[in-house]
Design a protein around this motif. Sequence first.
Motif, PDB file in Angstrom:
ATOM      1  N   TRP A  98       3.267  -1.454   4.299  1.00 43.68           N
ATOM      2  CA  TRP A  98       3.328  -0.010   4.029  1.00 43.68           C
ATOM      3  C   TRP A  98       4.789   0.423   4.101  1.00 43.68           C
ATOM      4  O   TRP A  98       5.593  -0.169   4.812  1.00 43.68           O
ATOM      5  CB  TRP A  98       2.456   0.790   5.001  1.00 43.68           C
ATOM      6  N   SER A  99       5.116   1.443   3.343  1.00 45.65           N
ATOM      7  CA  SER A  99       6.508   1.856   3.196  1.00 45.65           C
ATOM      8  C   SER A  99       6.666   3.322   3.561  1.00 45.65           C
ATOM      9  O   SER A  99       5.892   4.170   3.097  1.00 45.65           O
ATOM     10  CB  SER A  99       6.969   1.634   1.752  1.00 45.65           C
ATOM     11  N   THR A 100       7.660   3.626   4.393  1.00 45.44           N
ATOM     12  CA  THR A 100       7.919   5.028   4.742  1.00 45.44           C
ATOM     13  C   THR A 100       8.337   5.823   3.510  1.00 45.44           C
ATOM     14  O   THR A 100       7.850   6.935   3.276  1.00 45.44           O
ATOM     15  CB  THR A 100       9.027   5.113   5.803  1.00 45.44           C
ATOM     16  N   ASN A 101       9.221   5.255   2.702  1.00 46.35           N
ATOM     17  CA  ASN A 101       9.755   5.992   1.563  1.00 46.35           C
ATOM     18  C   ASN A 101       8.730   6.265   0.478  1.00 46.35           C
ATOM     19  O   ASN A 101       8.889   7.201  -0.307  1.00 46.35           O
ATOM     20  CB  ASN A 101      10.944   5.222   0.966  1.00 46.35           C
ATOM     21  N   ALA A 102       7.665   5.454   0.421  1.00 43.55           N
ATOM     22  CA  ALA A 102       6.657   5.650  -0.626  1.00 43.55           C
ATOM     23  C   ALA A 102       6.007   7.019  -0.529  1.00 43.55           C
ATOM     24  O   ALA A 102       5.613   7.602  -1.544  1.00 43.55           O
ATOM     25  CB  ALA A 102       5.586   4.558  -0.541  1.00 43.55           C
ATOM     26  N   SER A 103       5.878   7.544   0.678  1.00 44.40           N
ATOM     27  CA  SER A 103       5.293   8.878   0.831  1.00 44.40           C
ATOM     28  C   SER A 103       6.336   9.938   1.178  1.00 44.40           C
ATOM     29  O   SER A 103       6.216  11.089   0.764  1.00 44.40           O
ATOM     30  CB  SER A 103       4.195   8.859   1.908  1.00 44.40           C
ATOM     31  N   PHE A 127       0.852  -1.183   0.000  1.00 48.62           N
ATOM     32  CA  PHE A 127       0.000   0.000   0.000  1.00 48.62           C
ATOM     33  C   PHE A 127       0.893   1.240   0.000  1.00 48.62           C
ATOM     34  O   PHE A 127       1.847   1.325   0.783  1.00 48.62           O
ATOM     35  CB  PHE A 127      -0.910   0.003   1.229  1.00 48.62           C
ATOM     36  N   CYS A 128       0.561   2.208  -0.843  1.00 50.30           N
ATOM     37  CA  CYS A 128       1.447   3.354  -1.048  1.00 50.30           C
ATOM     38  C   CYS A 128       0.741   4.675  -0.778  1.00 50.30           C
ATOM     39  O   CYS A 128      -0.461   4.817  -1.024  1.00 50.30           O
ATOM     40  CB  CYS A 128       1.975   3.355  -2.482  1.00 50.30           C
ATOM     41  N   GLY A 129       1.501   5.645  -0.290  1.00 50.05           N
ATOM     42  CA  GLY A 129       0.991   6.992  -0.129  1.00 50.05           C
ATOM     43  C   GLY A 129       0.113   7.176   1.091  1.00 50.05           C
ATOM     44  O   GLY A 129      -0.208   6.221   1.810  1.00 50.05           O
ATOM     45  N   PRO A 130      -0.310   8.417   1.349  1.00 50.82           N
ATOM     46  CA  PRO A 130      -1.136   8.718   2.523  1.00 50.82           C
ATOM     47  C   PRO A 130      -2.427   7.911   2.580  1.00 50.82           C
ATOM     48  O   PRO A 130      -2.842   7.484   3.663  1.00 50.82           O
ATOM     49  CB  PRO A 130      -1.419  10.218   2.377  1.00 50.82           C
ATOM     50  N   ALA A 131      -3.075   7.695   1.419  1.00 55.52           N
ATOM     51  CA  ALA A 131      -4.333   6.945   1.416  1.00 55.52           C
ATOM     52  C   ALA A 131      -4.102   5.501   1.852  1.00 55.52           C
ATOM     53  O   ALA A 131      -4.884   4.940   2.628  1.00 55.52           O
ATOM     54  CB  ALA A 131      -4.978   6.986   0.033  1.00 55.52           C
ATOM     55  N   GLY A 132      -3.014   4.897   1.365  1.00 59.53           N
ATOM     56  CA  GLY A 132      -2.695   3.529   1.769  1.00 59.53           C
ATOM     57  C   GLY A 132      -2.340   3.436   3.234  1.00 59.53           C
ATOM     58  O   GLY A 132      -2.781   2.527   3.943  1.00 59.53           O
ATOM     59  N   ASN A 133      -1.536   4.398   3.717  1.00 51.81           N
ATOM     60  CA  ASN A 133      -1.191   4.419   5.137  1.00 51.81           C
ATOM     61  C   ASN A 133      -2.439   4.577   5.998  1.00 51.81           C
ATOM     62  O   ASN A 133      -2.620   3.875   6.999  1.00 51.81           O
ATOM     63  CB  ASN A 133      -0.223   5.574   5.425  1.00 51.81           C
ATOM     64  N   LYS A 134      -3.297   5.517   5.616  1.00 55.89           N
ATOM     65  CA  LYS A 134      -4.511   5.762   6.390  1.00 55.89           C
ATOM     66  C   LYS A 134      -5.388   4.517   6.449  1.00 55.89           C
ATOM     67  O   LYS A 134      -5.933   4.172   7.510  1.00 55.89           O
ATOM     68  CB  LYS A 134      -5.294   6.921   5.775  1.00 55.89           C
ATOM     69  N   PHE A 135      -5.514   3.829   5.319  1.00 55.14           N
ATOM     70  CA  PHE A 135      -6.365   2.635   5.289  1.00 55.14           C
ATOM     71  C   PHE A 135      -5.834   1.576   6.253  1.00 55.14           C
ATOM     72  O   PHE A 135      -6.586   1.015   7.055  1.00 55.14           O
ATOM     73  CB  PHE A 135      -6.431   2.060   3.877  1.00 55.14           C
ATOM     74  N   LEU A 136      -4.536   1.292   6.191  1.00 55.07           N
ATOM     75  CA  LEU A 136      -3.972   0.249   7.057  1.00 55.07           C
ATOM     76  C   LEU A 136      -3.988   0.657   8.526  1.00 55.07           C
ATOM     77  O   LEU A 136      -4.298  -0.152   9.401  1.00 55.07           O
ATOM     78  CB  LEU A 136      -2.545  -0.081   6.616  1.00 55.07           C
ATOM     79  N   PHE A 137      -3.669   1.916   8.805  1.00 50.41           N
ATOM     80  CA  PHE A 137      -3.605   2.362  10.194  1.00 50.41           C
ATOM     81  C   PHE A 137      -4.989   2.419  10.838  1.00 50.41           C
ATOM     82  O   PHE A 137      -5.122   2.222  12.052  1.00 50.41           O
ATOM     83  CB  PHE A 137      -2.960   3.746  10.283  1.00 50.41           C
TER      84      PHE A 137
END
Length: 478
Positions: free
Chosen positions: A382-387, A87-97
């Motif tokens: 999820w990846s820190t560098n992706a965002s 999952f990439c970017g803020p939307a992906g992070n938000k979904f998983l978190f």
Amino acid sequence: MEVVKLLVVLALFVLSLHFITKIVKLRKNPKLNLPPGTSGWPIVGETFEFLRNSPEGTPSRFVEERMNKYDSRVFKTSLLGYHMAVFCGPAGNKFLFSNENKNVQVWWPSSVRKLIRQSLVNKVGDEAKLTKRLLLSFLNADALRNFLPKMDSIAQHHIRTHWEGKMQVHVYTIIQLYTFELACCLFLSFGNSSQVANLSSLFDVFLKGIFALSINFPGTRFHRAMKAADAIKKEIKMLLKKKKVDLEENRISPTKDLLSHLLVTSDTNGRFLTETEISDNILLLLFAGHDTSRSVLSSVMKYLGQLPEVYERVLKEQLEISQGKEEAELLHWEDVQKMKYTWNVVSEVMRLSPPVRGAYREAIKDFTYADYNIPKGWKLQWSTNASHKDPTLFSNPGNFDPSRFEGEGPTPFSYVPFGGGPRMCLGQEFARLEILVFMHNIVKSFKWDLVIPDEKFKYDPMLEPEKGLPIQLQPSHF
């Protein structure tokens, strides 16, 4: 040697059966609209490509290339023998978190699960909430502010002992002595330097095997890590038994350290952690509480050595805090709150050089994300560098610019060095304090030059300099 080869072949055979089973299940559901991507080679998938970028100093390349090729929101791959959606970017992070215990739950490779068995990383649902709440009752800002003078005292003693009088030091090696001593003091009240040194050497072995292939056979990284973890937990349990007696006889305070706190504090259901749960959670926090900070501080020292104008502004802020304080007066909570520019510098360092690459989740039911089907059982990353390196989120992302963190700061869920949601790093406030306290003392004591200006950093498993970051010290005179 022949036995080792046999075990490796056996492990690959088991992984191949696992991989084939998953493929068969997916083919039974041809209507699934899976995220675009590739599963790579049989069994190993794209694991080698993923791992190869770390020692090359380009950990973000694997994700960036696939975001550009497939979909910038989510793509599929196969890592460590598992089907995985990244999952990439803020939307992906938000979904998983925000979907913990709804669509996803925490997941770690088997090496992590076996090394820290009954700790928070292996707990899910209500049990995880209760354990985290119990640990945070000691690690929140209100509790930690009482330890701030002790942190400052340890930092000053560390610099006097290991930095003063030296022409050159290797930052990554020497800073571990500070971060590990601080963690041992806060969690265990270790004051014996030989005990700290012994545990520190065991931790080096433990860390190198925490993400290794979990073959527990002599000669493997994982086997050495298991032995080191057992030795560390044995030390913790010996200390635990002694503290029990001291607490019963009122010789120490229940707030003296985390170990004492856990022995006398129950969760909201009235349950106390078992001795094994306590030792495993202490092991987890010793790992999380010192190694990530060691990585961050090494990166901070690199950037301050490269950017003298940033160093000067940090120094100016720290000298202003020292003005008006009496000689030998230790830092107070109010002093740390004034270190705003310094913390913006640390935040920018963690954006450009996050200490960890990201983390994992597992789909606990079938769900849809970005119009794609994610099957139950798939592993998620999820990846820190992706965002952190996304130019649509951070203008000129390769530039060092602490002002990004002024005012409201970055877009929500775009800056995630500590994760987010219910699984956000519970040692975040402890890390902030130990980093700022060290920076306060080091910039007032020294300026420095990088011996290897273009030294590469790699993940193994935390971000670390290949050559240990040697620097030439120049004492300051303030």
